[in-house]
Motif scaffolding. Structure first.
Motif, mmCIF file in Angstrom:
data_model
loop_
_atom_site.group_PDB
_atom_site.id
_atom_site.type_symbol
_atom_site.label_atom_id
_atom_site.label_comp_id
_atom_site.label_asym_id
_atom_site.label_seq_id
_atom_site.Cartn_x
_atom_site.Cartn_y
_atom_site.Cartn_z
ATOM 1 N N UNK A 94 -24.279 26.027 -27.208
ATOM 2 C CA UNK A 94 -23.069 25.296 -27.579
ATOM 3 C C UNK A 94 -23.331 24.205 -28.616
ATOM 4 N N UNK A 95 -24.464 23.518 -28.520
ATOM 5 C CA UNK A 95 -24.766 22.444 -29.473
ATOM 6 C C UNK A 95 -24.916 23.004 -30.887
ATOM 7 N N UNK A 96 -25.646 24.112 -31.036
ATOM 8 C CA UNK A 96 -25.831 24.726 -32.356
ATOM 9 C C UNK A 96 -24.514 25.278 -32.878
ATOM 10 N N UNK A 97 -23.765 25.958 -32.023
ATOM 11 C CA UNK A 97 -22.477 26.533 -32.428
ATOM 12 C C UNK A 97 -21.515 25.426 -32.866
ATOM 13 N N UNK A 98 -21.498 24.319 -32.146
ATOM 14 C CA UNK A 98 -20.608 23.213 -32.490
ATOM 15 C C UNK A 98 -20.949 22.629 -33.862
ATOM 16 N N UNK A 99 -22.264 22.524 -34.174
ATOM 17 C CA UNK A 99 -22.686 21.971 -35.460
ATOM 18 C C UNK A 99 -22.447 22.946 -36.616
ATOM 19 N N UNK A 100 -22.624 24.242 -36.394
ATOM 20 C CA UNK A 100 -22.641 25.200 -37.496
ATOM 21 C C UNK A 100 -21.348 25.987 -37.710
ATOM 22 N N UNK A 101 -20.458 25.985 -36.741
ATOM 23 C CA UNK A 101 -19.252 26.814 -36.854
ATOM 24 C C UNK A 101 -17.994 25.969 -36.947
ATOM 25 N N UNK A 102 -16.947 26.582 -37.446
ATOM 26 C CA UNK A 102 -15.660 25.906 -37.617
ATOM 27 C C UNK A 102 -14.714 26.353 -36.503
ATOM 28 N N UNK A 151 -14.270 24.770 -27.008
ATOM 29 C CA UNK A 151 -14.955 26.008 -27.309
ATOM 30 C C UNK A 151 -15.075 26.834 -26.029
ATOM 31 N N UNK A 152 -14.362 27.943 -25.991
ATOM 32 C CA UNK A 152 -14.457 28.778 -24.798
ATOM 33 C C UNK A 152 -15.817 29.461 -24.686
ATOM 34 N N UNK A 153 -16.250 29.690 -23.458
ATOM 35 C CA UNK A 153 -17.509 30.361 -23.214
ATOM 36 C C UNK A 153 -17.319 31.814 -22.831
ATOM 37 N N UNK A 154 -16.126 32.348 -23.036
ATOM 38 C CA UNK A 154 -15.850 33.737 -22.674
ATOM 39 C C UNK A 154 -16.341 34.685 -23.768
ATOM 40 N N UNK A 155 -16.580 35.934 -23.388
ATOM 41 C CA UNK A 155 -16.988 36.956 -24.357
ATOM 42 C C UNK A 155 -15.826 37.232 -25.305
ATOM 43 N N UNK A 156 -16.138 37.252 -26.572
ATOM 44 C CA UNK A 156 -15.161 37.551 -27.624
ATOM 45 C C UNK A 156 -15.369 38.985 -28.097
ATOM 46 N N UNK A 157 -14.284 39.703 -28.393
ATOM 47 C CA UNK A 157 -14.369 41.068 -28.897
ATOM 48 C C UNK A 157 -13.722 41.125 -30.268
ATOM 49 N N UNK A 170 -29.928 30.320 -35.629
ATOM 50 C CA UNK A 170 -28.765 31.061 -36.102
ATOM 51 C C UNK A 170 -27.512 30.230 -35.958
ATOM 52 N N UNK A 171 -26.476 30.852 -35.438
ATOM 53 C CA UNK A 171 -25.203 30.161 -35.243
ATOM 54 C C UNK A 171 -24.987 29.738 -33.796
ATOM 55 N N UNK A 172 -25.971 29.997 -32.967
ATOM 56 C CA UNK A 172 -25.835 29.661 -31.553
ATOM 57 C C UNK A 172 -25.057 30.713 -30.774
ATOM 58 N N UNK A 173 -24.975 31.920 -31.321
ATOM 59 C CA UNK A 173 -24.220 32.999 -30.690
ATOM 60 C C UNK A 173 -25.171 34.074 -30.181
#
Length: 185
Positions: A35-43, A1-7, A108-111
């Motif tokens: 990252x922990x929340x995003x990893x659990x909730x996102x694909x 999972x990259x930590x860079x800003x996504x546009x 939320x989604x960790x974002x």
């Protein structure tokens, strides 16, 4: 999972309250905050682009928020003041991505939504009630005719038997006419 800003680029085709089509273009920038929340909730299962599915889901949320807001606005307001659209879009995306303020445990989604911008809004149609081009007659349609138009125009009405040559008891529906072209695809 990259930590860079996504546009995410957004092209929302909307209908304003005067039933005019408006194209609203903008972008949203986000980053993973937890990252922990995003990893659990996102694909993140796409091996080539792990952020693709998240970007698609956020783009759909953004387009829906823009469409909802524009549908309550006049065309003049959409074109001259984009701030209400930005505020609605920001609020909706932050609720989804960062969680609601009401629920203390909702992460939320960790974002984190970093930037929300509307680049431009343009009128894309006269009215939304205008019939689609596919229902226009061939003489009023400036586009090239469908491939099967030539063969239907070259047929003569005598190529098929007249409607009275078939008994009505065996075929309750009338035979198809050879003088009109088939419906467009």
């Amino acid at each position: 999972m990259p930590g860079a800003i996504q546009t995410i680029l957004i092209n929302a085709y909307c209908i304003c309250k005067e039933l005019q089509g408006v194209l609203v273009q903008g972008y949203v920038q986000w980053i993973i905050d937890d990252f922990a929340t995003a990893y659990r909730k996102l694909d993140f299962s796409d091996g080539e682009d792990p952020m693709r599915l998240v970007n698609v889901q956020l783009r759909e949320q953004a387009e829906a928020a823009i469409k909802d807001k524009v549908s309550t606005m006049a065309v003049r307001d959409v074109l001259s003041d984009k701030q209400p659209i930005i505020e609605e879009l920001t609020a909706r995306l932050r609720t989804v991505a960062e969680g609601s303020d009401d629920a203390r445990n909702d992460r939320g989604l960790g974002l984190n939504i970093v930037t929300v911008q509307i680049k431009e809004a343009v009128v894309s149609s006269n009215t939304a009630t205008k019939p689609p081009a596919s229902t226009a007659t061939p003489s009023s349609n400036s586009a090239a005719p469908p491939a099967n138009t030539t063969s239907s125009a070259s047929r003569t009405p005598t190529a098929a038997p007249p409607p009275t040559s078939r008994p009505n008891s065996s075929n309750p529906s009338p035979p198809s006419s050879t003088t009109s072209p088939p419906p467009p695809n």
